[in-house]
Design an enzyme around this catalytic site. Structure first.
Site, PDB file in Angstrom:
ATOM      1  N   ASN A 111       0.819  -1.215   0.000  1.00  0.00           N
ATOM      2  CA  ASN A 111       0.000   0.000   0.000  1.00  0.00           C
ATOM      3  C   ASN A 111       0.852   1.264   0.000  1.00  0.00           C
ATOM      4  OD1 ASN A 111      -1.950  -1.921   0.161  1.00  0.00           O
ATOM      5  ND2 ASN A 111      -2.638  -1.422   2.236  1.00  0.00           N
ATOM      6  N   THR A 156     -15.526  37.093 -32.405  1.00  0.00           N
ATOM      7  CA  THR A 156     -16.384  36.650 -31.298  1.00  0.00           C
ATOM      8  C   THR A 156     -17.575  35.966 -31.969  1.00  0.00           C
ATOM      9  OG1 THR A 156     -17.698  38.664 -31.225  1.00  0.00           O
ATOM     10  CG2 THR A 156     -15.737  38.629 -29.835  1.00  0.00           C
ATOM     11  N   LYS A 284      -7.461  15.280 -51.306  1.00  0.00           N
ATOM     12  CA  LYS A 284      -7.592  15.633 -49.891  1.00  0.00           C
ATOM     13  C   LYS A 284      -6.256  15.722 -49.154  1.00  0.00           C
ATOM     14  CE  LYS A 284     -10.785  16.206 -47.746  1.00  0.00           C
ATOM     15  NZ  LYS A 284     -11.841  15.356 -47.200  1.00  0.00           N
ATOM     16  N   GLU A 291      -7.376  17.052 -35.548  1.00  0.00           N
ATOM     17  CA  GLU A 291      -8.642  16.366 -35.248  1.00  0.00           C
ATOM     18  C   GLU A 291      -8.464  15.328 -34.143  1.00  0.00           C
ATOM     19  OE1 GLU A 291     -11.072  15.614 -39.147  1.00  0.00           O
ATOM     20  OE2 GLU A 291      -8.940  15.536 -39.592  1.00  0.00           O
ATOM     21  N   LYS A 326      -4.212   3.351 -12.077  1.00  0.00           N
ATOM     22  CA  LYS A 326      -3.085   3.521 -12.993  1.00  0.00           C
ATOM     23  C   LYS A 326      -3.531   3.651 -14.443  1.00  0.00           C
ATOM     24  CE  LYS A 326      -0.717   1.102  -9.613  1.00  0.00           C
ATOM     25  NZ  LYS A 326      -2.060   0.899  -9.036  1.00  0.00           N
TER      26      LYS A 326
HETATM   27  N1  ARG Z   1      -1.322  -3.671  -7.020  1.00  0.00           N
HETATM   28  C1  ARG Z   1      -1.961  -2.921  -5.991  1.00  0.00           C
HETATM   29  C2  ARG Z   1      -2.325  -1.518  -6.478  1.00  0.00           C
HETATM   30  O1  ARG Z   1      -1.862  -1.119  -7.473  1.00  0.00           O
HETATM   31  C3  ARG Z   1      -1.109  -2.774  -4.800  1.00  0.00           C
HETATM   32  C4  ARG Z   1      -1.326  -3.947  -3.949  1.00  0.00           C
HETATM   33  C5  ARG Z   1      -2.024  -3.670  -2.713  1.00  0.00           C
HETATM   34  N2  ARG Z   1      -2.802  -4.827  -2.545  1.00  0.00           N
HETATM   35  C6  ARG Z   1      -3.194  -5.277  -1.366  1.00  0.00           C
HETATM   36  N3  ARG Z   1      -3.841  -6.388  -1.362  1.00  0.00           N
HETATM   37  N4  ARG Z   1      -3.015  -4.601  -0.265  1.00  0.00           N
HETATM   38  O2  ARG Z   1      -3.103  -0.847  -5.848  1.00  0.00           O
END
Ligand code: ARG
Length: 461
Positions: A111, A156, A284, A291, A326
Protein backbone atom coordinates in the site's frame (compact mmCIF):
# COMPACT_ATOMS: atom_id res chain seq x y z
CA UNK A 1 -0.58 -22.83 -9.00
CA UNK A 2 2.28 -20.80 -7.55
CA UNK A 3 2.96 -20.23 -3.83
CA UNK A 4 1.50 -16.83 -2.98
CA UNK A 5 3.55 -14.39 -0.95
CA UNK A 6 0.48 -13.85 1.15
CA UNK A 7 -0.39 -17.58 1.13
CA UNK A 8 0.22 -18.28 4.84
CA UNK A 9 -3.37 -18.13 6.01
CA UNK A 10 -4.81 -19.82 2.92
CA UNK A 11 -5.58 -23.50 2.63
CA UNK A 12 -6.74 -23.51 -1.00
CA UNK A 13 -5.37 -21.97 -4.20
CA UNK A 14 -6.75 -19.01 -6.14
CA UNK A 15 -9.26 -19.59 -8.93
CA UNK A 16 -7.62 -18.97 -12.30
CA UNK A 17 -10.31 -16.46 -13.28
CA UNK A 18 -9.73 -14.57 -10.05
CA UNK A 19 -6.03 -14.52 -10.70
CA UNK A 20 -6.59 -12.96 -14.10
CA UNK A 21 -9.24 -10.60 -12.74
CA UNK A 22 -7.15 -9.24 -9.88
CA UNK A 23 -3.85 -9.06 -11.72
CA UNK A 24 -2.56 -5.62 -12.68
CA UNK A 25 0.81 -6.65 -14.04
CA UNK A 26 -0.06 -5.86 -17.66
CA UNK A 27 -0.60 -2.26 -16.62
CA UNK A 28 1.75 -1.64 -13.72
CA UNK A 29 4.84 -3.38 -15.08
CA UNK A 30 5.88 -0.06 -16.50
CA UNK A 31 6.49 1.08 -12.92
CA UNK A 32 9.36 -1.40 -12.56
CA UNK A 33 12.17 1.19 -12.48
CA UNK A 34 10.40 3.32 -9.90
CA UNK A 35 9.48 0.27 -7.86
CA UNK A 36 13.11 -0.85 -7.76
CA UNK A 37 14.39 2.65 -7.03
CA UNK A 38 11.98 2.78 -4.09
CA UNK A 39 13.05 -0.65 -2.83
CA UNK A 40 16.72 0.34 -2.96
CA UNK A 41 15.98 3.37 -0.80
CA UNK A 42 13.87 1.23 1.53
CA UNK A 43 16.68 -1.29 1.97
CA UNK A 44 19.19 1.47 2.71
CA UNK A 45 16.79 2.93 5.26
CA UNK A 46 16.35 -0.44 6.95
CA UNK A 47 20.14 -0.85 7.15
CA UNK A 48 20.54 2.58 8.65
CA UNK A 49 17.93 1.69 11.26
CA UNK A 50 19.87 -1.48 12.10
CA UNK A 51 17.02 -3.69 10.88
CA UNK A 52 19.19 -5.10 8.09
CA UNK A 53 22.91 -5.81 8.33
CA UNK A 54 25.09 -3.72 5.99
CA UNK A 55 26.08 -6.89 4.11
CA UNK A 56 22.44 -7.88 3.63
CA UNK A 57 21.59 -4.43 2.36
CA UNK A 58 24.45 -4.53 -0.13
CA UNK A 59 23.33 -7.92 -1.42
CA UNK A 60 19.75 -6.73 -1.77
CA UNK A 61 20.71 -3.54 -3.58
CA UNK A 62 22.86 -5.49 -6.02
CA UNK A 63 20.08 -8.04 -6.50
CA UNK A 64 17.54 -5.31 -7.21
CA UNK A 65 19.93 -3.93 -9.83
CA UNK A 66 20.12 -7.37 -11.41
CA UNK A 67 16.32 -7.68 -11.55
CA UNK A 68 16.14 -4.29 -13.21
CA UNK A 69 18.64 -5.38 -15.85
CA UNK A 70 16.67 -8.54 -16.51
CA UNK A 71 13.46 -6.60 -17.01
CA UNK A 72 15.23 -4.22 -19.36
CA UNK A 73 16.71 -7.11 -21.33
CA UNK A 74 13.18 -8.14 -22.26
CA UNK A 75 13.61 -11.70 -20.99
CA UNK A 76 11.72 -11.24 -17.74
CA UNK A 77 8.66 -13.47 -17.46
CA UNK A 78 5.48 -11.75 -16.27
CA UNK A 79 2.58 -13.81 -14.97
CA UNK A 80 -0.85 -13.04 -13.57
CA UNK A 81 -0.10 -15.42 -10.69
CA UNK A 82 2.24 -12.77 -9.29
CA UNK A 83 -0.41 -10.03 -9.44
CA UNK A 84 1.59 -6.87 -9.76
CA UNK A 85 5.03 -5.38 -10.33
CA UNK A 86 5.85 -5.34 -6.62
CA UNK A 87 5.41 -9.11 -6.32
CA UNK A 88 7.28 -9.77 -9.55
CA UNK A 89 10.34 -7.88 -8.41
CA UNK A 90 10.35 -9.45 -4.96
CA UNK A 91 9.74 -12.94 -6.32
CA UNK A 92 12.59 -12.71 -8.81
CA UNK A 93 14.83 -11.21 -6.15
CA UNK A 94 14.13 -14.26 -4.01
CA UNK A 95 14.97 -16.60 -6.87
CA UNK A 96 18.25 -14.78 -7.39
CA UNK A 97 19.32 -14.22 -3.78
CA UNK A 98 17.57 -16.83 -1.70
CA UNK A 99 16.44 -16.23 1.90
CA UNK A 100 17.92 -12.75 2.35
CA UNK A 101 15.44 -11.43 -0.25
CA UNK A 102 12.63 -12.32 2.11
CA UNK A 103 13.74 -9.38 4.25
CA UNK A 104 13.21 -6.70 1.61
CA UNK A 105 9.56 -6.12 2.46
CA UNK A 106 10.24 -5.60 6.18
CA UNK A 107 8.21 -2.72 7.57
CA UNK A 108 6.57 -2.05 4.23
CA UNK A 109 3.24 -2.82 2.61
CA UNK A 110 2.35 -2.78 -1.04
CA UNK A 111 0.00 0.00 0.00
CA UNK A 112 2.75 2.49 0.80
CA UNK A 113 4.94 0.93 -1.89
CA UNK A 114 2.46 1.58 -4.70
CA UNK A 115 1.80 5.11 -3.41
CA UNK A 116 5.54 5.70 -3.57
CA UNK A 117 5.87 4.23 -7.07
CA UNK A 118 3.06 6.35 -8.42
CA UNK A 119 4.59 9.49 -6.94
CA UNK A 120 8.01 8.66 -8.39
CA UNK A 121 6.41 7.96 -11.75
CA UNK A 122 4.36 11.16 -11.76
CA UNK A 123 7.36 13.23 -10.75
CA UNK A 124 9.10 12.10 -13.94
CA UNK A 125 5.98 12.60 -16.00
CA UNK A 126 5.43 16.13 -14.72
CA UNK A 127 9.00 17.00 -15.63
CA UNK A 128 8.55 15.54 -19.11
CA UNK A 129 5.28 17.43 -19.59
CA UNK A 130 6.91 20.69 -18.47
CA UNK A 131 9.66 20.17 -21.04
CA UNK A 132 7.15 19.53 -23.82
CA UNK A 133 5.04 22.51 -22.81
CA UNK A 134 8.25 24.54 -23.02
CA UNK A 135 8.86 23.28 -26.58
CA UNK A 136 5.34 24.21 -27.63
CA UNK A 137 5.57 27.64 -26.03
CA UNK A 138 8.90 28.17 -27.78
CA UNK A 139 7.32 27.33 -31.14
CA UNK A 140 4.47 29.77 -30.45
CA UNK A 141 6.97 32.52 -29.65
CA UNK A 142 8.95 31.89 -32.83
CA UNK A 143 5.78 32.10 -34.91
CA UNK A 144 4.69 35.21 -33.01
CA UNK A 145 8.00 36.93 -33.77
CA UNK A 146 7.41 36.19 -37.47
CA UNK A 147 3.92 37.65 -37.38
CA UNK A 148 4.21 40.89 -35.46
CA UNK A 149 2.99 42.64 -38.61
CA UNK A 150 0.42 40.13 -39.77
CA UNK A 151 -3.07 41.50 -39.26
CA UNK A 152 -6.00 39.12 -39.06
CA UNK A 153 -9.65 39.26 -38.07
CA UNK A 154 -10.31 38.69 -34.39
CA UNK A 155 -13.57 36.85 -33.77
CA UNK A 156 -16.38 36.65 -31.30
CA UNK A 157 -19.16 34.13 -31.97
CA UNK A 158 -16.90 33.10 -34.89
CA UNK A 159 -18.01 36.35 -36.57
CA UNK A 160 -15.38 38.87 -37.60
CA UNK A 161 -15.16 41.40 -34.79
CA UNK A 162 -12.04 43.57 -34.69
CA UNK A 163 -8.63 43.27 -36.32
CA UNK A 164 -5.80 41.84 -34.22
CA UNK A 165 -2.21 40.86 -34.87
CA UNK A 166 -1.64 37.17 -35.53
CA UNK A 167 1.16 37.39 -32.95
CA UNK A 168 -1.41 38.55 -30.41
CA UNK A 169 -3.64 35.60 -31.20
CA UNK A 170 -0.74 33.14 -30.87
CA UNK A 171 0.42 34.75 -27.64
CA UNK A 172 -3.03 34.09 -26.20
CA UNK A 173 -2.15 30.39 -26.46
CA UNK A 174 1.23 31.09 -24.90
CA UNK A 175 -0.62 32.43 -21.86
CA UNK A 176 -2.85 29.36 -21.67
CA UNK A 177 0.08 26.97 -21.87
CA UNK A 178 2.00 29.05 -19.33
CA UNK A 179 -0.82 28.57 -16.86
CA UNK A 180 -0.71 24.87 -17.67
CA UNK A 181 2.99 24.83 -16.77
CA UNK A 182 2.14 26.60 -13.53
CA UNK A 183 -0.50 23.99 -12.74
CA UNK A 184 1.98 21.18 -13.35
CA UNK A 185 4.60 22.85 -11.18
CA UNK A 186 2.06 23.17 -8.37
CA UNK A 187 1.12 19.54 -8.93
CA UNK A 188 4.79 18.58 -8.64
CA UNK A 189 5.02 20.18 -5.20
CA UNK A 190 2.18 17.95 -3.97
CA UNK A 191 3.45 14.85 -5.75
CA UNK A 192 6.92 15.26 -4.32
CA UNK A 193 6.15 13.99 -0.80
CA UNK A 194 7.38 10.59 0.43
CA UNK A 195 4.80 8.06 1.76
CA UNK A 196 7.05 5.10 2.67
CA UNK A 197 6.91 4.21 6.37
CA UNK A 198 3.13 4.40 6.36
CA UNK A 199 3.16 0.64 5.78
CA UNK A 200 -0.30 -0.92 5.35
CA UNK A 201 -2.19 1.93 7.02
CA UNK A 202 -1.06 2.61 10.60
CA UNK A 203 2.65 3.22 10.17
CA UNK A 204 5.67 0.95 10.48
CA UNK A 205 6.85 -0.45 13.81
CA UNK A 206 10.50 -0.27 12.75
CA UNK A 207 12.60 2.74 13.76
CA UNK A 208 13.12 4.02 10.21
CA UNK A 209 14.24 7.54 9.46
CA UNK A 210 11.65 8.58 6.92
CA UNK A 211 13.38 11.84 6.17
CA UNK A 212 16.45 9.82 5.20
CA UNK A 213 14.40 7.82 2.69
CA UNK A 214 12.95 11.05 1.35
CA UNK A 215 16.43 12.48 0.94
CA UNK A 216 17.65 9.40 -0.94
CA UNK A 217 14.78 9.65 -3.38
CA UNK A 218 14.89 13.41 -3.79
CA UNK A 219 11.54 14.10 -2.14
CA UNK A 220 11.05 17.45 -0.48
CA UNK A 221 9.24 16.05 2.55
CA UNK A 222 7.38 13.10 4.07
CA UNK A 223 3.64 12.51 4.34
CA UNK A 224 2.15 13.46 7.71
CA UNK A 225 -0.56 10.84 8.20
CA UNK A 226 -0.17 7.16 7.40
CA UNK A 227 -3.87 6.58 6.65
CA UNK A 228 -3.90 9.51 4.27
CA UNK A 229 -0.61 8.54 2.68
CA UNK A 230 -1.82 5.11 1.54
CA UNK A 231 -5.28 6.22 0.46
CA UNK A 232 -4.65 9.65 -1.03
CA UNK A 233 -4.72 9.92 -4.78
CA UNK A 234 -5.35 13.66 -5.02
CA UNK A 235 -1.79 14.10 -6.23
CA UNK A 236 -2.74 11.92 -9.21
CA UNK A 237 -5.99 13.86 -9.62
CA UNK A 238 -3.97 17.08 -9.67
CA UNK A 239 -1.98 15.61 -12.51
CA UNK A 240 -4.92 14.29 -14.52
CA UNK A 241 -6.94 17.47 -14.07
CA UNK A 242 -3.98 19.61 -15.15
CA UNK A 243 -3.65 17.24 -18.11
CA UNK A 244 -7.35 17.62 -18.95
CA UNK A 245 -7.07 21.41 -18.92
CA UNK A 246 -3.92 21.37 -21.04
CA UNK A 247 -5.67 19.05 -23.51
CA UNK A 248 -8.61 21.45 -23.61
CA UNK A 249 -6.21 24.23 -24.61
CA UNK A 250 -4.60 22.04 -27.26
CA UNK A 251 -8.04 21.11 -28.51
CA UNK A 252 -9.03 24.74 -28.98
CA UNK A 253 -5.86 25.39 -30.93
CA UNK A 254 -6.56 22.21 -32.88
CA UNK A 255 -10.06 23.41 -33.72
CA UNK A 256 -8.70 26.71 -35.02
CA UNK A 257 -6.20 24.90 -37.20
CA UNK A 258 -8.96 22.70 -38.61
CA UNK A 259 -10.99 25.79 -39.46
CA UNK A 260 -8.10 27.89 -40.66
CA UNK A 261 -6.69 25.23 -42.96
CA UNK A 262 -10.04 24.80 -44.74
CA UNK A 263 -10.54 26.33 -48.19
CA UNK A 264 -13.21 28.55 -46.63
CA UNK A 265 -10.71 30.27 -44.31
CA UNK A 266 -7.42 29.53 -46.06
CA UNK A 267 -5.47 31.24 -43.25
CA UNK A 268 -2.83 28.59 -42.77
CA UNK A 269 -1.12 25.78 -44.63
CA UNK A 270 -0.42 22.69 -42.56
CA UNK A 271 2.91 21.09 -43.36
CA UNK A 272 2.58 17.86 -45.40
CA UNK A 273 4.34 15.92 -42.65
CA UNK A 274 1.48 16.68 -40.29
CA UNK A 275 -1.46 15.86 -42.53
CA UNK A 276 -2.77 12.74 -44.19
CA UNK A 277 -4.59 11.96 -47.42
CA UNK A 278 -7.85 10.24 -48.23
CA UNK A 279 -7.99 6.66 -49.47
CA UNK A 280 -10.69 7.69 -51.92
CA UNK A 281 -10.43 11.41 -52.74
CA UNK A 282 -7.06 12.15 -54.34
CA UNK A 283 -7.15 15.89 -53.67
CA UNK A 284 -7.59 15.63 -49.89
CA UNK A 285 -5.10 16.81 -47.31
CA UNK A 286 -6.66 16.34 -43.92
CA UNK A 287 -5.76 17.95 -40.59
CA UNK A 288 -5.77 14.63 -38.75
CA UNK A 289 -3.28 15.61 -36.06
CA UNK A 290 -5.50 18.47 -35.02
CA UNK A 291 -8.64 16.37 -35.25
CA UNK A 292 -7.16 13.51 -33.23
CA UNK A 293 -5.96 15.92 -30.59
CA UNK A 294 -9.52 17.21 -30.30
CA UNK A 295 -10.74 13.63 -30.07
CA UNK A 296 -8.14 12.47 -27.56
CA UNK A 297 -9.09 15.40 -25.33
CA UNK A 298 -12.35 13.59 -24.71
CA UNK A 299 -10.43 10.52 -23.58
CA UNK A 300 -8.40 12.51 -21.06
CA UNK A 301 -11.62 14.04 -19.68
CA UNK A 302 -12.77 10.44 -19.35
CA UNK A 303 -9.60 9.61 -17.41
CA UNK A 304 -10.32 12.43 -14.99
CA UNK A 305 -13.92 11.31 -14.52
CA UNK A 306 -12.79 7.70 -14.05
CA UNK A 307 -10.32 8.62 -11.33
CA UNK A 308 -12.68 10.98 -9.51
CA UNK A 309 -15.40 8.35 -9.59
CA UNK A 310 -13.01 5.62 -8.51
CA UNK A 311 -12.10 7.54 -5.36
CA UNK A 312 -15.38 9.10 -4.31
CA UNK A 313 -16.87 6.25 -2.30
CA UNK A 314 -13.80 4.74 -0.69
CA UNK A 315 -13.55 4.49 3.09
CA UNK A 316 -10.08 4.94 4.60
CA UNK A 317 -7.59 3.62 4.00
CA UNK A 318 -6.36 1.50 1.05
CA UNK A 319 -8.97 -0.32 -1.01
CA UNK A 320 -8.22 -2.60 -3.91
CA UNK A 321 -10.36 -0.41 -6.15
CA UNK A 322 -7.39 1.89 -6.17
CA UNK A 323 -5.41 -0.51 -8.31
CA UNK A 324 -7.58 0.81 -11.16
CA UNK A 325 -6.03 4.27 -10.75
CA UNK A 326 -3.09 3.52 -12.99
CA UNK A 327 -5.05 3.02 -16.20
CA UNK A 328 -6.42 6.58 -16.35
CA UNK A 329 -3.23 8.12 -14.96
CA UNK A 330 -1.01 6.42 -17.54
CA UNK A 331 -3.45 7.15 -20.34
CA UNK A 332 -3.68 10.83 -19.45
CA UNK A 333 0.10 11.17 -19.25
CA UNK A 334 0.74 9.28 -22.50
CA UNK A 335 -1.96 11.12 -24.40
CA UNK A 336 -0.93 14.56 -23.23
CA UNK A 337 2.75 13.96 -23.91
CA UNK A 338 2.14 12.67 -27.42
CA UNK A 339 -0.21 15.53 -28.26
CA UNK A 340 2.22 18.15 -26.91
CA UNK A 341 5.16 16.65 -28.78
CA UNK A 342 3.37 16.59 -32.11
CA UNK A 343 1.88 20.05 -31.59
CA UNK A 344 5.23 21.59 -30.75
CA UNK A 345 6.64 20.31 -34.05
CA UNK A 346 3.57 21.13 -36.10
CA UNK A 347 3.28 24.66 -34.69
CA UNK A 348 6.87 25.41 -35.64
CA UNK A 349 6.14 24.28 -39.21
CA UNK A 350 2.85 26.15 -39.81
CA UNK A 351 2.87 28.62 -42.67
CA UNK A 352 0.35 31.39 -42.40
CA UNK A 353 -1.19 33.09 -45.42
CA UNK A 354 -0.43 36.74 -44.62
CA UNK A 355 -2.25 38.22 -47.62
CA UNK A 356 -5.38 36.25 -47.03
CA UNK A 357 -5.38 37.12 -43.29
CA UNK A 358 -4.92 40.82 -44.06
CA UNK A 359 -7.65 40.77 -46.69
CA UNK A 360 -10.04 39.10 -44.26
CA UNK A 361 -9.26 41.76 -41.64
CA UNK A 362 -10.11 44.49 -44.16
CA UNK A 363 -13.56 43.15 -44.96
CA UNK A 364 -16.58 42.89 -42.73
CA UNK A 365 -16.67 46.30 -40.99
CA UNK A 366 -14.11 45.35 -38.34
CA UNK A 367 -13.48 49.07 -37.83
CA UNK A 368 -17.09 49.90 -36.91
CA UNK A 369 -16.24 50.13 -33.20
CA UNK A 370 -13.53 52.62 -34.09
CA UNK A 371 -15.96 54.76 -36.05
CA UNK A 372 -18.05 54.97 -32.89
CA UNK A 373 -14.93 55.73 -30.82
CA UNK A 374 -13.99 58.41 -33.36
CA UNK A 375 -17.38 60.08 -32.95
CA UNK A 376 -16.99 59.93 -29.15
CA UNK A 377 -13.76 61.87 -29.69
CA UNK A 378 -15.86 64.51 -31.46
CA UNK A 379 -18.10 64.81 -28.43
CA UNK A 380 -20.90 62.39 -29.38
CA UNK A 381 -22.12 60.26 -26.41
CA UNK A 382 -21.11 56.59 -26.94
CA UNK A 383 -24.63 55.15 -27.22
CA UNK A 384 -25.49 57.63 -29.98
CA UNK A 385 -22.13 57.13 -31.66
CA UNK A 386 -22.77 53.36 -31.62
CA UNK A 387 -26.10 53.84 -33.33
CA UNK A 388 -24.67 56.24 -35.93
CA UNK A 389 -21.83 53.85 -36.76
CA UNK A 390 -24.42 51.07 -37.02
CA UNK A 391 -26.35 53.08 -39.58
CA UNK A 392 -23.15 53.73 -41.53
CA UNK A 393 -22.51 49.97 -41.56
CA UNK A 394 -26.07 49.29 -42.78
CA UNK A 395 -25.53 51.79 -45.58
CA UNK A 396 -22.20 50.17 -46.50
CA UNK A 397 -23.76 46.69 -46.51
CA UNK A 398 -26.48 47.95 -48.84
CA UNK A 399 -23.89 49.45 -51.21
CA UNK A 400 -21.47 46.56 -50.86
CA UNK A 401 -18.69 48.88 -49.64
CA UNK A 402 -16.54 49.03 -46.51
CA UNK A 403 -16.73 52.10 -44.23
CA UNK A 404 -13.41 53.39 -45.54
CA UNK A 405 -14.72 53.22 -49.10
CA UNK A 406 -17.67 55.52 -48.49
CA UNK A 407 -17.35 59.19 -49.39
CA UNK A 408 -17.27 61.73 -46.60
CA UNK A 409 -20.71 63.01 -47.52
CA UNK A 410 -22.12 59.50 -47.51
CA UNK A 411 -20.61 58.94 -44.06
CA UNK A 412 -21.96 62.23 -42.82
CA UNK A 413 -25.50 61.09 -43.63
CA UNK A 414 -25.35 58.91 -40.53
CA UNK A 415 -22.37 60.47 -38.75
CA UNK A 416 -22.61 64.27 -39.08
CA UNK A 417 -19.59 64.77 -36.82
CA UNK A 418 -17.25 62.96 -39.23
CA UNK A 419 -14.41 64.96 -40.79
CA UNK A 420 -11.69 64.20 -43.39
CA UNK A 421 -9.52 62.68 -40.65
CA UNK A 422 -12.00 59.81 -40.22
CA UNK A 423 -10.49 57.78 -43.07
CA UNK A 424 -7.01 57.57 -41.56
CA UNK A 425 -8.68 56.75 -38.26
CA UNK A 426 -10.46 53.77 -39.81
CA UNK A 427 -7.36 52.23 -41.47
CA UNK A 428 -6.91 48.67 -40.22
CA UNK A 429 -3.39 49.25 -38.88
CA UNK A 430 -4.55 52.36 -37.06
CA UNK A 431 -7.39 50.34 -35.57
CA UNK A 432 -4.93 47.72 -34.35
CA UNK A 433 -2.36 50.15 -32.98
CA UNK A 434 -4.94 52.15 -31.09
CA UNK A 435 -5.37 49.17 -28.73
CA UNK A 436 -2.32 50.10 -26.75
CA UNK A 437 -3.54 49.30 -23.25
CA UNK A 438 -1.73 46.58 -21.30
CA UNK A 439 -2.81 43.32 -22.90
CA UNK A 440 -3.98 45.03 -26.10
CA UNK A 441 -3.14 44.16 -29.70
CA UNK A 442 -1.20 47.33 -30.67
CA UNK A 443 2.05 46.35 -32.35
CA UNK A 444 4.20 47.99 -29.71
CA UNK A 445 2.30 46.25 -26.93
CA UNK A 446 2.51 42.90 -28.62
CA UNK A 447 6.24 43.34 -29.26
CA UNK A 448 6.64 44.07 -25.54
CA UNK A 449 4.47 41.12 -24.58
CA UNK A 450 6.52 38.88 -26.85
CA UNK A 451 9.79 40.00 -25.28
CA UNK A 452 8.35 39.48 -21.79
CA UNK A 453 7.05 36.05 -22.78
CA UNK A 454 10.47 35.09 -24.11
CA UNK A 455 12.03 36.07 -20.78
CA UNK A 456 9.44 34.10 -18.84
CA UNK A 457 10.03 31.02 -20.94
CA UNK A 458 13.82 31.30 -20.62
CA UNK A 459 13.52 31.59 -16.85
CA UNK A 460 11.44 28.38 -16.76
CA UNK A 461 13.99 26.29 -18.65
N1 ARG B 1 -1.32 -3.67 -7.02
C1 ARG B 1 -1.96 -2.92 -5.99
C2 ARG B 1 -2.33 -1.52 -6.48
O1 ARG B 1 -1.86 -1.12 -7.47
C3 ARG B 1 -1.11 -2.77 -4.80
C4 ARG B 1 -1.33 -3.95 -3.95
C5 ARG B 1 -2.02 -3.67 -2.71
N2 ARG B 1 -2.80 -4.83 -2.55
C6 ARG B 1 -3.19 -5.28 -1.37
N3 ARG B 1 -3.84 -6.39 -1.36
N4 ARG B 1 -3.01 -4.60 -0.27
O2 ARG B 1 -3.10 -0.85 -5.85
Amino acid sequence: MSEKMWGGRFAGGTDALVEAFTSSIAVDKRLYAHDIEGSVAHVKTLARAGVLAEEEAKTLVAGLGAVKKEIESGNFVFTDALEDIHMHVESRLTELLGPVAKKVHTGRSRNDQVALDLRLYLRDEVRAVLGLLGDLKGALLTQSADHLDTVMPGYTHLQRAQPVLLAHHLLAYFEMFSRDSERFRECLARVNVMPLGSAALAGTTFPVDRAFTAGLLGFSGVTENSLDAVSDRDFALDFVSAAAIAMMHLSRLAEELVLWSSAEFNFVRLPDAFTTGSSLMPQKKNPDVAELTRGKTGRVYGDLTALLTLMKGLPLAYNRDMQEDKIPVFDAADTLKSALAVFARMTAALSFNRERLAEAADRGYLNATDLADYLVGKGVPFREAHSMAGRAVAYGVEKGRELGDLTLSELRESCPAAGEDVFAFLETRAVVDRRACIGGTARERVAGALAAARKRLDSEL
